[in-house]
Design a protein around this motif. Structure first.
Motif, PDB file in Angstrom:
ATOM      1  N   ALA A  23       0.829  -1.209   0.000  1.00  0.00           N
ATOM      2  CA  ALA A  23       0.000   0.000   0.000  1.00  0.00           C
ATOM      3  C   ALA A  23       0.861   1.256   0.000  1.00  0.00           C
ATOM      4  O   ALA A  23       0.555   2.231  -0.695  1.00  0.00           O
ATOM      5  N   VAL A  24       1.935   1.247   0.784  1.00  0.00           N
ATOM      6  CA  VAL A  24       2.841   2.395   0.833  1.00  0.00           C
ATOM      7  C   VAL A  24       3.519   2.593  -0.519  1.00  0.00           C
ATOM      8  O   VAL A  24       3.629   3.720  -1.023  1.00  0.00           O
ATOM      9  N   ILE A  25       3.958   1.502  -1.122  1.00  0.00           N
ATOM     10  CA  ILE A  25       4.604   1.584  -2.438  1.00  0.00           C
ATOM     11  C   ILE A  25       3.614   2.098  -3.481  1.00  0.00           C
ATOM     12  O   ILE A  25       3.948   2.957  -4.301  1.00  0.00           O
ATOM     13  N   ARG A  26       2.387   1.580  -3.432  1.00  0.00           N
ATOM     14  CA  ARG A  26       1.376   2.037  -4.377  1.00  0.00           C
ATOM     15  C   ARG A  26       1.108   3.536  -4.224  1.00  0.00           C
ATOM     16  O   ARG A  26       1.002   4.278  -5.200  1.00  0.00           O
ATOM     17  N   SER A  27       1.015   4.001  -2.978  1.00  0.00           N
ATOM     18  CA  SER A  27       0.760   5.416  -2.729  1.00  0.00           C
ATOM     19  C   SER A  27       1.946   6.278  -3.157  1.00  0.00           C
ATOM     20  O   SER A  27       1.751   7.379  -3.674  1.00  0.00           O
ATOM     21  N   ALA A  28       3.151   5.770  -2.963  1.00  0.00           N
ATOM     22  CA  ALA A  28       4.355   6.528  -3.343  1.00  0.00           C
ATOM     23  C   ALA A  28       4.539   6.570  -4.852  1.00  0.00           C
ATOM     24  O   ALA A  28       5.065   7.544  -5.390  1.00  0.00           O
ATOM     25  N   CYS A  29       4.107   5.506  -5.525  1.00  0.00           N
ATOM     26  CA  CYS A  29       4.283   5.402  -6.985  1.00  0.00           C
ATOM     27  C   CYS A  29       2.947   5.011  -7.623  1.00  0.00           C
ATOM     28  O   CYS A  29       2.776   3.863  -8.065  1.00  0.00           O
ATOM     29  N   PRO A  30       2.000   5.935  -7.676  1.00  0.00           N
ATOM     30  CA  PRO A  30       0.637   5.591  -8.116  1.00  0.00           C
ATOM     31  C   PRO A  30       0.532   5.128  -9.561  1.00  0.00           C
ATOM     32  O   PRO A  30      -0.436   4.452  -9.918  1.00  0.00           O
ATOM     33  N   LEU A  31       1.511   5.461 -10.388  1.00  0.00           N
ATOM     34  CA  LEU A  31       1.426   5.115 -11.810  1.00  0.00           C
ATOM     35  C   LEU A  31       2.215   3.858 -12.169  1.00  0.00           C
ATOM     36  O   LEU A  31       2.108   3.367 -13.297  1.00  0.00           O
ATOM     37  N   GLN A  32       2.993   3.349 -11.234  1.00  0.00           N
ATOM     38  CA  GLN A  32       3.816   2.176 -11.530  1.00  0.00           C
ATOM     39  C   GLN A  32       3.087   0.886 -11.174  1.00  0.00           C
ATOM     40  O   GLN A  32       2.421   0.794 -10.144  1.00  0.00           O
TER      41      GLN A  32
END
Length: 391
Positions: A23-32
């Motif tokens: 979730a943290v990674i998704r929020s930090a990199c929303p387009l990846q």
């Protein structure tokens, strides 16, 4: 694209943490796009959590991981094949980064050997409890233990595109004090975790206080400590006014037959199912801990985060680990000088039931844990991704 791999955990082990990490990674990199590799039972639990949290654009792939009981000399052959497959998969998918959400010493050797062939891929490795071994030299009775000492694995063979991520902002500094030669490779972030959305806790009114031990009892000291505490508290106070519950299981087969009947054991020899875990975690009033003074000097206790998640005030013997969180979060429970102090405190709580103070401690947990929530960690993770590989 970012690849995240869990090379160790089965089933419910750290499933909440890995889901929150995604979730943290998704929020930090929303387009990846994110690809997550894990053992099937663990994978399904993580996927279930991320689905409930509406975390999208993640692909899930089941993998075979080494047996938990393998020593490093046995694991390295399996880990070599697994790590090699992950690097080649990353290359084929044109992934910019691989994140190992846990690691063993043999696994880190494999990573360091392979990373040299994939210079366009950044790698972040997240060590957990194995970090505690860096200050404890292994026995030389088995010479190969020295080869797999995690201290050596950390120091030798580092390359510019490799970083070690520690959970806990203070833990990176602590590791660099012990191993200053790796300070350019160390980054840190608070442990990602999903917390229940509760804004206020009412005063506790129950006539029975329930004390819980979060986690699995693997060693004699923690097993005997909780068992002894339950027995002696029941002997020295009204037995029907308190209950002691193990929210986990007994990992050491030898200790299973030595637990007295004063402890409620929802499961003896296997991890609790999620529904059971929630049931008993919600049931208790206080979370009890028996950490050694030097425990978690370099790591964060997931079982402590469970207490925060279920909003249970802490009762623990004072250690630097707990003092740190009490300092940043306020009054979230009780820190005791020793076992006898803990026992005296618990008996006093059973007799006097400080309901107003209990509610204040619960509300302090709710307020204090905001700095640890997923939303507040995404900016830190984004900065790590942008800055960590520039040197």
């Amino acid at each position: 694209m970012i690849i995240v791999i869990e090379p160790q955990c089965y089933a419910n082990e750290h499933s909440d943490v890995n889901a929150a990490l995604l979730a943290v990674i998704r929020s930090a990199c929303p387009l990846q796009k994110i690809v997550f590799f894990a053992e099937n039972s663990h994978l399904n639990l993580v996927k279930e959590i991320t689905t409930l949290k509406n975390i999208n654009l993640i692909d899930y792939y089941s993998i075979k991981i080494p047996n938990r009981n393998f020593i490093d000399a046995q694991r390295i052959f399996v880990e070599w094949v697994l790590t090699k497959q992950v690097f080649h998969k990353a290359k084929a998918l044109k992934a910019q980064r691989i994140i190992f959400s846990s690691v063993t010493s043999s696994g880190l050797w494999c990573i360091k050997l392979l990373i040299r062939k994939f210079k366009n891929i950044d790698v972040i490795v997240i060590p957990h409890t194995i970090l505690e071994s860096v200050t404890e030299k292994p026995s030389l009775k088995k010479p190969w233990n020295l080869l797999f000492w995690f201290r050596y694995s950390l120091i030798i063979g580092n390359v510019p595109q490799l970083r070690f991520m520690l959970f806990g902002e203070s833990k990176g500094k602590a590791l660099c004090q012990i191993l200053p030669q790796i300070q350019n490779y160390v980054i840190s972030i608070n442990l990602p975790y999903f917390f229940k959305e509760i804004t206020v806790v009412r005063n506790k009114q129950s006539s029975i206080l329930r004390f819980g031990y979060f986690g699995d009892l693997y060693n004699k000291k923690s097993t005997n400590g909780f068992s002894k505490l339950a027995l002696e508290v029941h002997q020295e106070s009204e037995k029907d006014k308190s209950k002691f519950i193990l929210i986990g299981y007994i990992g050491d087969p030898i200790m299973r037959g030595k637990i007295n009947s004063e402890i409620i054991l929802p499961s003896i020899d296997r991890p609790l199912e999620r529904e059971q875990y929630d049931k008993y975690a919600n049931m208790i009033d206080y979370a009890v801990y028996f950490f050694k003074p030097k425990s978690y000097a370099l790591t964060v206790s997931a079982s402590f985060y469970d207490a925060l998640a279920y909003i249970k005030p802490i009762i623990a013997i004072k250690t630097p680990f707990f003092e740190y969180y009490f300092n940043i979060m306020g009054d979230i429970g009780y820190l005791c000088e020793d076992y006898n102090d803990m026992k005296t405190l618990i008996i006093d709580l059973i007799i006097n039931k400080p309901t107003i103070k209990y509610a204040e401690q619960c509300n302090n947990i709710i307020k204090g844990r905001k700095i640890l929530e997923v939303e507040n960690l995404s900016l830190k993770m984004k900065n790590i991704f942008n800055d960590s590989m520039k040197d």
